[in-house]
Design a protein around this motif. Structure first.
Motif, PDB file in Angstrom:
ATOM      1  N   TRP A   1       1.145  -5.105   8.154  1.00  0.00           N
ATOM      2  CA  TRP A   1       1.611  -5.028   6.773  1.00  0.00           C
ATOM      3  C   TRP A   1       1.386  -3.612   6.254  1.00  0.00           C
ATOM      4  CZ3 TRP A   1       2.301  -9.699   3.464  1.00  0.00           C
ATOM      5  CH2 TRP A   1       2.234 -10.894   4.205  1.00  0.00           C
ATOM      6  N   LEU A   2       1.967  -3.340   5.089  1.00  0.00           N
ATOM      7  CA  LEU A   2       1.693  -2.119   4.347  1.00  0.00           C
ATOM      8  C   LEU A   2       1.087  -2.495   3.003  1.00  0.00           C
ATOM      9  CD1 LEU A   2       4.904   0.042   4.959  1.00  0.00           C
ATOM     10  CD2 LEU A   2       2.648   0.341   6.008  1.00  0.00           C
TER      11      LEU A   2
ATOM     12  N   ASP B   1       1.231   6.863  -0.877  1.00  0.00           N
ATOM     13  CA  ASP B   1       0.495   6.502   0.329  1.00  0.00           C
ATOM     14  C   ASP B   1       0.856   5.087   0.763  1.00  0.00           C
ATOM     15  OD1 ASP B   1      -0.867   8.899   0.450  1.00  0.00           O
ATOM     16  OD2 ASP B   1      -2.618   8.145  -0.654  1.00  0.00           O
ATOM     17  N   LYS B   2       1.310   4.958   1.998  1.00  0.00           N
ATOM     18  CA  LYS B   2       1.594   3.640   2.568  1.00  0.00           C
ATOM     19  C   LYS B   2       0.509   3.356   3.592  1.00  0.00           C
ATOM     20  CE  LYS B   2       6.602   3.802   1.852  1.00  0.00           C
ATOM     21  NZ  LYS B   2       6.569   4.982   0.975  1.00  0.00           N
ATOM     22  N   ARG B   3      -0.383   2.440   3.275  1.00  0.00           N
ATOM     23  CA  ARG B   3      -1.546   2.188   4.103  1.00  0.00           C
ATOM     24  C   ARG B   3      -1.331   0.992   5.019  1.00  0.00           C
ATOM     25  NH1 ARG B   3      -5.816   5.331   1.987  1.00  0.00           N
ATOM     26  NH2 ARG B   3      -4.819   7.346   1.751  1.00  0.00           N
ATOM     27  N   LEU B   4      -1.502   1.224   6.327  1.00  0.00           N
ATOM     28  CA  LEU B   4      -1.420   0.140   7.298  1.00  0.00           C
ATOM     29  C   LEU B   4      -2.476  -0.907   6.983  1.00  0.00           C
ATOM     30  CD1 LEU B   4      -0.355  -1.034  10.025  1.00  0.00           C
ATOM     31  CD2 LEU B   4      -2.144   0.333  11.137  1.00  0.00           C
TER      32      LEU B   4
ATOM     33  N   VAL C   1       0.446  -0.853  -0.610  1.00  0.00           N
ATOM     34  CA  VAL C   1       0.935   0.288  -1.393  1.00  0.00           C
ATOM     35  C   VAL C   1       0.671   0.044  -2.870  1.00  0.00           C
ATOM     36  CG1 VAL C   1       2.945   1.696  -1.980  1.00  0.00           C
ATOM     37  CG2 VAL C   1       2.760   0.697   0.301  1.00  0.00           C
TER      38      VAL C   1
ATOM     39  N   VAL D   1      -7.830  -2.437   6.795  1.00  0.00           N
ATOM     40  CA  VAL D   1      -7.074  -1.266   6.321  1.00  0.00           C
ATOM     41  C   VAL D   1      -7.818  -0.022   6.798  1.00  0.00           C
ATOM     42  CG1 VAL D   1      -6.087  -0.114   4.304  1.00  0.00           C
ATOM     43  CG2 VAL D   1      -6.347  -2.612   4.306  1.00  0.00           C
TER      44      VAL D   1
END
Length: 214
Positions: free
Chosen positions: A175-176, A81-84, A178, A71
């Protein structure tokens, strides 16, 4: 992700020379569900890894391995926040405690600290509200869980938006991660170079100084 096709720790072992790195080799899969946290709850760990790129590694115990994602920006307590989260190979359960310096030239060479660890509750369910096995929910590309860590608390979700199950298109899988609405409050993502280990209180710089390059 690597390991979704049932390869266990083969990829993990194949990338490392355990004569050089202090990373744990781990035990072979036992088929008994593996170790769990207090009260039988599965474990999670978030490590900060100062390798070729500085990033966070997010790992969830599923049976007898740690399913793992890189991440780049770290987990966030803000639901907006949408974290890769990019899947990596499965890691052994013992990796939850790993903190140190991976030698230069080895896979992932650089410094690692344990930023947070604890237990989690699987929350995935079907459309009728019935619980779904957590490994199955990951294979289907969406899993919900509640974290109980020293720093992270509340409900999170992992959702695959690129790549398929069982390792299909693994090189392109993404993926995300969240934090879902309604979860408990947690700390925001810290400056990784100032962050302190949940295990030892050390920063990346302190670990690198104390342990040095092998």
């Amino acid at each position: 992700m690597d390991g979704e096709g049932g390869d266990g720790l083969r990829d993990y072992h194949g990338k490392r020379d355990f004569g050089r790195t202090g990373e744990p080799a781990g035990r072979q899969a036992r088929g008994d569900g593996g170790a769990a946290g207090e009260g039988g709850a599965p474990r999670f760990v978030v490590q900060i890894h100062d390798a070729s790129t500085l990033h966070f590694d997010f790992r969830l115990q599923v049976a007898d391995v740690l399913k793992s994602w890189s991440v780049p920006k770290g987990p966030s307590a803000d639901p907006s926040d949408k974290r890769l989260a990019v899947p990596t190979e499965d890691h052994p359960l013992e990796y939850e405690e790993f903190e140190g310096v991976i030698p230069a030239g080895e896979y992932g060479g650089g410094t690692v600290i344990v930023w947070d660890h604890g237990t989690y509750e699987p929350l995935s369910h079907d459309r009728r509200g019935r619980p779904v096995d957590f490994a199955e929910s990951l294979a289907h590309g969406h899993a919900r869980f509640r974290l109980h860590g020293a720093k992270l608390h509340g409900e999170y979700a992992l959702t695959r938006f690129r790549g398929g199950p069982d390792g299909d298109a693994a090189a392109d899988a993404a993926w995300l991660l969240v934090k879902t609405a309604g979860g408990g409050r947690g700390h925001g993502t810290p400056d990784p170079r100032r962050a302190r280990s949940a295990r030892t209180g050390r920063t990346l710089a302190r670990v690198a100084e104390e342990e040095g390059e092998a």
